[in-house]
Scaffold this active site. Structure first.
Site, PDB file in Angstrom:
ATOM      1  N   GLY A  99       0.798  -1.213   0.000  1.00 19.75           N
ATOM      2  CA  GLY A  99       0.000   0.000   0.000  1.00 19.75           C
ATOM      3  C   GLY A  99       0.833   1.265   0.000  1.00 19.75           C
ATOM      4  N   ASN A 125       7.757  13.205   2.512  1.00 23.26           N
ATOM      5  CA  ASN A 125       8.482  12.134   3.203  1.00 23.26           C
ATOM      6  C   ASN A 125       9.012  12.564   4.563  1.00 23.26           C
ATOM      7  OD1 ASN A 125       8.895  11.468   0.087  1.00 23.26           O
ATOM      8  ND2 ASN A 125       9.046   9.550   1.226  1.00 23.26           N
ATOM      9  N   ASP A 126       9.717  13.689   4.601  1.00 22.06           N
ATOM     10  CA  ASP A 126      10.412  14.085   5.821  1.00 22.06           C
ATOM     11  C   ASP A 126       9.486  14.657   6.885  1.00 22.06           C
ATOM     12  OD1 ASP A 126      12.814  13.308   4.689  1.00 22.06           O
ATOM     13  OD2 ASP A 126      13.190  15.301   3.841  1.00 22.06           O
ATOM     14  N   SER A 133       6.404   4.535   8.261  1.00 24.84           N
ATOM     15  CA  SER A 133       6.684   3.779   7.038  1.00 24.84           C
ATOM     16  C   SER A 133       5.345   3.310   6.491  1.00 24.84           C
ATOM     17  CB  SER A 133       7.574   2.571   7.352  1.00 24.84           C
ATOM     18  OG  SER A 133       7.559   1.635   6.285  1.00 24.84           O
ATOM     19  N   ASN A 135       4.837   0.509   5.780  1.00 27.47           N
ATOM     20  CA  ASN A 135       4.685  -0.837   6.330  1.00 27.47           C
ATOM     21  C   ASN A 135       4.030  -0.874   7.700  1.00 27.47           C
ATOM     22  OD1 ASN A 135       6.012  -1.435   4.011  1.00 27.47           O
ATOM     23  ND2 ASN A 135       7.904  -2.152   4.973  1.00 27.47           N
ATOM     24  N   THR A 181     -38.315 -29.875   9.438  1.00 29.41           N
ATOM     25  CA  THR A 181     -36.949 -30.393   9.402  1.00 29.41           C
ATOM     26  C   THR A 181     -36.777 -31.094   8.065  1.00 29.41           C
ATOM     27  OG1 THR A 181     -37.624 -32.475  10.472  1.00 29.41           O
ATOM     28  CG2 THR A 181     -36.856 -30.695  11.918  1.00 29.41           C
ATOM     29  N   HIS A 182     -35.629 -30.910   7.434  1.00 27.63           N
ATOM     30  CA  HIS A 182     -35.399 -31.428   6.070  1.00 27.63           C
ATOM     31  C   HIS A 182     -36.393 -30.823   5.078  1.00 27.63           C
ATOM     32  CE1 HIS A 182     -32.737 -34.654   7.660  1.00 27.63           C
ATOM     33  NE2 HIS A 182     -33.597 -34.642   8.664  1.00 27.63           N
ATOM     34  N   SER A 312     -42.123  -8.356 -11.682  1.00 24.82           N
ATOM     35  CA  SER A 312     -41.871  -8.907 -13.005  1.00 24.82           C
ATOM     36  C   SER A 312     -42.168  -7.874 -14.069  1.00 24.82           C
ATOM     37  CB  SER A 312     -42.743 -10.150 -13.234  1.00 24.82           C
ATOM     38  OG  SER A 312     -42.627 -10.605 -14.566  1.00 24.82           O
ATOM     39  N   LYS A 318     -47.177  -9.643  -9.890  1.00 27.35           N
ATOM     40  CA  LYS A 318     -46.207 -10.468  -9.173  1.00 27.35           C
ATOM     41  C   LYS A 318     -45.368  -9.591  -8.243  1.00 27.35           C
ATOM     42  CE  LYS A 318     -43.210 -14.424 -10.159  1.00 27.35           C
ATOM     43  NZ  LYS A 318     -42.160 -14.203  -9.155  1.00 27.35           N
ATOM     44  N   VAL A 319     -45.196 -10.050  -7.009  1.00 25.72           N
ATOM     45  CA  VAL A 319     -44.374  -9.343  -6.024  1.00 25.72           C
ATOM     46  C   VAL A 319     -43.387 -10.339  -5.434  1.00 25.72           C
ATOM     47  CG1 VAL A 319     -44.350  -8.030  -3.874  1.00 25.72           C
ATOM     48  CG2 VAL A 319     -46.255  -7.749  -5.488  1.00 25.72           C
ATOM     49  N   ASN A 320     -42.116  -9.955  -5.370  1.00 14.88           N
ATOM     50  CA  ASN A 320     -41.059 -10.867  -4.945  1.00 14.88           C
ATOM     51  C   ASN A 320     -40.433 -10.439  -3.612  1.00 14.88           C
ATOM     52  OD1 ASN A 320     -41.358 -12.358  -7.341  1.00 14.88           O
ATOM     53  ND2 ASN A 320     -39.971 -11.001  -8.436  1.00 14.88           N
ATOM     54  N   GLU A 325     -33.753 -11.470  -0.775  1.00 14.17           N
ATOM     55  CA  GLU A 325     -32.877 -11.822  -1.896  1.00 14.17           C
ATOM     56  C   GLU A 325     -31.615 -10.970  -1.894  1.00 14.17           C
ATOM     57  OE1 GLU A 325     -36.245 -13.457  -5.057  1.00 14.17           O
ATOM     58  OE2 GLU A 325     -35.390 -11.460  -5.331  1.00 14.17           O
TER      59      GLU A 325
END
Length: 458
Positions: A99, A125-126, A133, A135, A181-182, A312, A318-320, A325
């Site tokens: 970076g 820089n200075d 740094s 880093n 369940t399942h 749609s 149609k309502v989603n 989502e």
């Protein structure tokens, strides 16, 4: 485009005349035309805070003059208050892995503005980078930006989500639905029991995220190039942390091992892993909502989500379930972000990790997405859905699995026979049980009453 000539250690370079940045930033622009995406604004703002806190620490330690330091701090404040701070930070995410380009971009922009303010040269820089740094600056900026976003955005959004679920659960406690369940019919549950499971998921995520905050607020700043602290005052790390804590209101501390904080991203990998867990929780809640809302005629139709937009372009009316989502897509993206961060975390080669910009971008992206969608999920899906009691009661009355309550009286085998017959003849379980057991209608009504069954026990 008008240009001016700037110099760095590699020579001269043309830079746009109106740009605040200098030659090193321009080299990065030229070298990395990769994604067209810049570092997130949260990251840039945290990076600017690093520079202001460093200047304040250096004034206190006598490393730069008060006038010079205040010029740097004033330049940072101007940038933080500007309408479009990102216009000055055009470096691509996919740049040098430390970076350095982003760090020098900040140094050059601040030096340019401070020079204009003071009427004398300020060195990128200075002066602006004094005692620092790339880093240690960039790993610190990742921690700082994530800590601020976590405390101010994600955790409040999750608290809102948890509280919204708990209020909704209390409101719906009297409603009983078919458990599954399942994806198959199972014993009944109260709506509140299903929702409080979600609330517990979010509560656990909040607890685990908070447990990571103290580690996230430990900083690499002061370790400079490789962790030894070369060219930084012995008290710089602690003074920097004090200055930053005063600015942000969060408690930041100098890390007790700079080599760890510069050479690895283990803390961020852990945070990202917890964000992935949260994404899994969000996906579970979103999918439960979608299933319960399915229909309205050919699905489960147990609830009706708030209608937010036409569903749609070809099917009128149609309502989603658009919010669940969107939440599911956010969850998928966060899981993908975590995979990249995991690989990034493995790139700590000896004394420096070299995937820091990508890690920063993905981490902040995950926090932002989860913060925003948690609020939407709370306000536009959970708080506003209604229960379709007709469908709930119809399914409960015909659920052969209610016969499970008779196991202690007639045994599993007999109960299974009754359930299969009820399925086959498509009849309410109470009618079949009345015909094939010695139990009276009154006794069966008591034993098979759905609400009673949600409390468990014999």
């Amino acid at each position: 485009m008008k240009t001016r000539i700037e110099k760095d250690s590699m020579g001269e370079l043309a830079v746009p005349a109106e740009a605040f940045y200098g030659a090193q930033t321009q080299r990065a622009i030229n070298n990395f035309p990769i994604s067209g995406q810049t570092m997130p604004e949260e990251f840039i703002r945290a990076l600017l805070m690093v520079k202001a806190a460093a200047a304040a620490a250096n004034i206190k330690l006598g490393l730069i003059s008060k006038e010079l330091g205040q010029g740097i701090i004033a330049a940072v404040h101007d940038l933080l208050n500007s309408v479009n701070v990102l216009q000055h930070f055009p470096v691509d995410i996919y740049q040098t892995g430390s970076g350095t380009s982003s760090n020098m971009n900040a140094n050059e922009v601040i030096a340019h503005l401070a020079t204009l303010k003071l009427g004398e040269p300020v060195s990128a820089n200075d002066h602006v980078n004094c005692g620092q740094s790339s880093n240690d600056v960039i790993p610190s900026t990742i921690h700082i930006s994530a800590a601020i976003a976590l405390e101010r955005k994600l955790l409040p959004a999750l608290v809102l989500l948890q509280q919204t679920i708990e209020v909704k659960a209390q409101d719906l406690d009297s409603y009983v639905k078919t458990g599954r369940t399942h994806l198959m019919d199972a014993m009944p549950v109260r709506f509140s029991q299903s929702l409080l499971s979600w609330a517990s998921q979010i509560e656990q995520n909040i607890h685990l995220l908070r447990s990571l905050q103290p580690k996230l607020q430990l900083l690499a700043q002061g370790g400079t190039a490789v962790g030894t602290g070369i060219n930084a005052h012995v008290d710089f790390a602690d003074e920097f942390a004090r200055q930053l804590s005063g600015t942000t209101g969060l408690t930041f501390k100098a890390g007790d091992n700079f080599f760890f904080l510069i050479g690895t991203q283990d803390t961020v990998v852990a945070l990202s892993g917890q964000l992935k867990t949260l994404a899994v929780s969000i996906m579970k809640i979103a999918n439960d909502l979608r299933w319960m809302n399915s229909g309205p005629l050919a699905g489960l139709g147990e609830i009706e989500l708030e209608a937010l937009q036409p569903g749609s372009s070809i099917m009128p009316g149609k309502v989603n379930p658009v919010i669940p989502e969107a939440a599911a897509m956010v969850a998928a993206q966060v899981i993908g972000n975590d995979a990249a961060i995991t690989i990034g975390g493995q790139s700590g080669n000896f004394e420096l990790n070299v995937m820091l910009p990508m890690v920063a971008h993905n981490l902040l992206n995950s926090i932002k997405l989860l913060s925003n969608v948690s609020k939407l999920l709370a306000e536009k899906a959970i708080a506003s859905f209604t229960v379709r009691t007709d469908n709930l009661n119809k399914a409960l009355a015909r659920n052969p699995i209610l016969v499970t309550a008779l196991n202690p009286l007639i045994g599993y085998t007999k109960a299974a026979e009754i359930a299969k017959l009820a399925y086959k003849e498509n009849r309410p379980i109470i009618e079949v049980a009345e015909e094939h057991t010695e139990l009276s209608r009154t006794e069966l009504e008591r034993l098979l009453e759905p609400t009673k069954l949600t409390y468990g026990g014999l």
